[in-house]
Scaffold this active site. Structure first.
Site, short mmCIF file in Angstrom:
data_model
loop_
_atom_site.label_atom_id
_atom_site.label_comp_id
_atom_site.label_asym_id
_atom_site.label_seq_id
_atom_site.Cartn_x
_atom_site.Cartn_y
_atom_site.Cartn_z
N SER A 282 -15.14 -0.68 0.76
CA SER A 282 -14.93 0.40 -0.21
C SER A 282 -13.46 0.74 -0.23
O SER A 282 -12.71 0.37 0.67
CB SER A 282 -15.71 1.64 0.20
OG SER A 282 -15.01 2.34 1.22
N ASP A 283 -13.02 1.45 -1.26
CA ASP A 283 -11.68 2.01 -1.18
C ASP A 283 -11.75 3.26 -0.30
O ASP A 283 -12.83 3.74 0.05
CB ASP A 283 -11.13 2.32 -2.58
CG ASP A 283 -9.60 2.37 -2.57
OD1 ASP A 283 -9.01 2.44 -1.47
OD2 ASP A 283 -8.99 2.35 -3.65
N TRP A 284 -10.61 3.78 0.03
CA TRP A 284 -10.49 4.88 1.00
C TRP A 284 -11.39 6.07 0.64
O TRP A 284 -11.12 6.77 -0.35
CB TRP A 284 -9.03 5.34 1.04
CG TRP A 284 -8.75 6.42 2.01
CD1 TRP A 284 -9.25 7.70 1.99
CD2 TRP A 284 -7.93 6.34 3.17
NE1 TRP A 284 -8.77 8.41 3.05
CE2 TRP A 284 -7.95 7.60 3.79
CE3 TRP A 284 -7.15 5.32 3.74
CZ2 TRP A 284 -7.23 7.88 4.95
CZ3 TRP A 284 -6.44 5.60 4.88
CH2 TRP A 284 -6.48 6.86 5.48
N GLY A 286 -14.09 6.12 -0.69
CA GLY A 286 -14.75 5.96 -1.99
C GLY A 286 -16.26 6.15 -1.93
O GLY A 286 -16.87 6.62 -2.90
#
Ligand code: BGC
Length: 748
Positions: A282-284, A286
């Site tokens: 995932s992104d940070w 997210g």
């Protein structure tokens, strides 16, 4: 049975030695490891923490990270680098029951120790070999500092320069973007995972992130599936095909579903249709942000939705580590879902050779060698030169040659502007600041100084700062200019004005910089404006009045040397814009591969009831693919080898390119196609090929492209990737606007 006996008698590592690597496939090894893992340890592999020294989002500090690593509850870290640091954390991981090595990830976006031009600038080189080499060197340096994994390349198509992250990608075009995506993946991963100088690539942000409404970072994305497949997905597909080890999902919601929880994107397309074997991070934060989106009620639901959608690793939101075990026990997440994700992650750890030696990247000798690698600096300078775009180069009245290149015998040269002596600004966003940067980074001032030696007098005035509103420094700047034979003005953005969370609504040169240019132009001295920025800016007055303009983006450690080479003609600029430059923010998004509409305007005089603005041109200030040279290339005699083809045939398109200027130079010859009538409307032009040719002054060559039915494919309204018989226009030229045209038919 044998396995069980092995394992009950020996530690896991003894087991791997008894059952040597060569005799087992990686999948078998992964299975062996997984059989021994508890549910909590498995979920630990899906959990990634930040090292806490650099954060790009809210930080969740609990001081417990090392303990969790020791328990085997962490699969990867980000922002931990250096052979020493990574070794220290890996040693803690080796105290865990299963001794599964950690992965260390970092945003190595355009270099690590040696900073290369920002990715958008590199894209302006249209030089795949150089781009691949740049990524290779970034990987070499990062791997020597213990890093296994870079969160790059960013392959998001970006049509709106208000979005600050345009600096991180390859611009607006899916064809160019796909080639660059593949080049970067190959560069990062080198000869393949398992080599100690190869870092895992991560294609991001999957998907649509670049189309954030209004160019506002993190904003929603609402687009047709046609546009998703035709424009935004191709670079991701190319990255997957090039072997990208990992993907990162995105912060945005796409058509109402946040990317982290988007099953269509992650499971159906990426892991399904494209058969991607790596893992998705995932992104940070997210996963947790799906609560803010209004998609998950709480972090437990966020974990369930994300993992079931195909997101394998949770970066810093802690939803997985806190909730997945309970979700599995409650039957809300299947054990096979966890196993699938964990096996994808472990497979990469095996491929990286980390089970053989968890410390193989943390090598202080190698780190030292790469710390002062002079060859890397040479490559950074080469890349920087190739990234510069010459936007304008006129003659001054009464002069027989254009303003650039500057004659090296110049006696007095004034360098004016807020960026003349800038050092770290040249690195742009997403770069690392090292303690000895002052000695390594070459400013424009230093670059010119080296070039001219003692033969010339160099004068300096700052004029104003980047965002100044005061004109107090103008008088001194004008007085300095008056003393010089030629004036170089260095203006632009601050490096932190583009990048993540750096969306801007006003894209004009910040502060009073354009006013400074006006004051200097009024001196009547020959002016060269150099613009350093992370995105296309608006500078219409300058474009109209100043005779010479170089767009230099952020060029990295060797910026000043590269700029000086170009200014004095040791390198003939060859860059071509990878994004259209707008005339005004009101045009945005502006891009070359738009549709015709039912009421297309013939030109800017044709506005009545047309798809036009009543108060603004429809044309960009500089079109996609634009870039001049110190020499002049003319195009003539466009030919097709035949006027119609069947789907099994191919067609040769060719053109004569003549260097009829006074310098040797490099030209990027561009080929575009237009499908005139189709079952869904097609863009007025689509880039389908380009060739870089080096021509001596006076030389001419014939440049050829092969066209096949494969180049004519598109997604129809059923999302089938097809070609349709009919008429096609072919354009070849020096940019997306200035082209020669011909046509052919595709027949059944
Ligand atoms: C960015 C990612 C980046 C991550 C880790 C996020 O804020 O969107 O592109 O890889 O931080 O630094």
């Amino acid at each position: 049975m044998l396995k069980r006996i092995c394992l009950s008698l020996f530690s896991f590592y003894h087991f791997l030695m008894i059952c040597p690597a060569q005799q087992k496939t990686i999948d078998q090894k992964v299975d062996s490891v997984m059989q021994l893992m508890t549910l909590e340890e498995k979920i630990g592999q899906m959990n990634q923490y930040n090292g806490d020294w650099d954060a790009t989002g809210p930080i969740t500090k609990d001081g417990e990270k090392q303990n969790q690593i020791k328990k085997g509850y962490v699969g990867a870290m980000l922002n931990v680098s250096g052979a020493g640091h990574t070794r220290a954390l890996q040693e803690i991981a080796m105290q865990s029951r299963m001794k599964i090595p950690l992965l260390f990830g970092q945003d190595v976006i355009h270099g690590y120790r040696t900073i290369f031009p920002i990715p958008l600038a590199e894209a302006a080189s249209w030089d795949m070999e150089a781009i691949q080499k740049s990524a290779r060197i970034g990987a070499l340096e990062a791997a020597a500092a213990g890093i296994h994994w870079t969160f790059a390349p960013m392959v998001d198509i970006a049509r709106d320069p208000r979005w600050g992250r345009v600096m991180e990608g390859a611009g607006e075009d899916p064809f160019l973007g796909s080639l660059i995506a593949a080049a970067r993946v190959k560069g990062f991963q080198g000869k393949g995972l398992g080599n100690t100088d190869a870092v895992m690539a991560c294609a991001k942000h999957f998907a649509g992130y670049g189309a954030a409404v209004g160019g506002r970072d993190y904003n929603s994305v609402d687009m047709s599936l046609w546009q998703l497949h035709e424009i935004y997905l191709p670079p991701f597909k190319a990255a997957a095909a090039a072997g990208a080890a990992t993907f990162m999902n995105a912060f945005n919601d796409l058509n109402g579903i946040p990317a982290a929880g988007n099953k269509y994107l992650q499971t159906d397309i990426l892991k399904g249709r494209w058969d991607f074997k790596g893992f998705i991070v995932s992104d940070w934060g997210g996963v947790g942000e799906m609560i803010n989106h209004g998609y998950a009620k709480n972090s437990e639901e966020a974990a369930r939705l994300a993992v079931n959608a195909g997101c394998d690793m949770d970066m810093e939101s802690r939803s997985y580590i806190n909730h997945l075990a309970n979700l599995v026990k409650a039957g809300k997440v299947g054990m096979q879902v966890i196993d699938e994700s964990v096996s994808r992650i472990l497979r990469k750890k095996f491929e990286m050779g980390l089970f053989d030696d968890p410390f193989r990247f943390s090598d202080t000798n190698r780190e030292k060698e790469q710390w002062d690698n002079q060859a890397n600096l040479v490559a950074a300078k080469e890349m920087a030169k190739k990234s510069i775009v010459l936007l304008k180069n006129d003659h001054l009245p009464g002069q027989s040659t254009p303003v650039l290149p500057i004659d090296r015998s110049v006696k007095k040269i004034a360098l004016i502007g807020p960026l003349v002596k800038a050092k770290s600004e040249n690195l742009g966003f997403w770069s690392f600041d090292w303690p000895d940067d002052e000695n390594r980074i070459v400013s424009l001032w230093e670059g010119v100084q080296k070039k001219l030696g003692k033969g010339a007098t160099m004068l300096y005035a700052q004029g104003c700062d980047i965002t100044d509103t005061s004109r107090l420094g103008f008088a001194a700047a004008v007085a300095t200019a008056m003393l010089a034979d030629i004036v170089i003005v260095s203006v632009g953005e601050r490096r932190d004005m583009t990048g993540e969370a750096k969306s801007r609504s006003d894209l004009h040169l910040p502060g009073v910089q354009e006013k400074l240019i006006q004051a200097l132009q009024a001196t009547g001295k020959p002016l060269v404006v150099m613009i350093s920025a992370g995105r296309p800016l608006i500078f219409n007055w300058t474009a109209e009045h100043v005779p010479a303009i170089l767009y230099t983006w952020w060029l990295g450690t060797k910026a000043g040397d590269a700029m000086a080479d170009v200014l004095f003609g040791d390198y003939n600029p060859s860059g071509k814009l990878p994004m259209s430059f707008p005339l005004a923010e009101g045009q945005l998004p502006v891009y070359y591969n738009h549709f015709n509409t039912g009421r297309q305007a013939k030109d800017d005089n044709d506005r009545m009831y047309r798809s036009a603005y009543t108060d603004l041109s429809i044309y960009p200030a500089f079109p996609f693919g634009f870039g001049l040279s110190y020499t002049h290339f003319s195009y003539s005699d466009i030919q097709l080898s035949r006027s119609s083809i069947r789907p099994v045939d191919s067609l040769r398109a060719s053109v004569t390119v003549t260097n009829n200027g006074k310098f040797d130079g490099k030209e990027t010859v561009q080929l575009y196609i237009h499908d005139l009538f189709a079952s869904v409307v097609r863009p007025v032009k689509e880039l389908k090929g380009f060739k870089q040719v080096a021509l001596k002054a006076g030389e001419k060559i014939r440049v050829e492209f092969m066209i096949t039915a494969a180049d004519l494919r598109f997604y129809n309204d059923q999302l089938q990737y097809i070609y349709e018989p009919g008429a096609f226009e072919v354009f070849i030229g020096t940019n997306s606007r200035d082209v020669l045209k011909t046509a052919f038919q595709l027949v059944e």
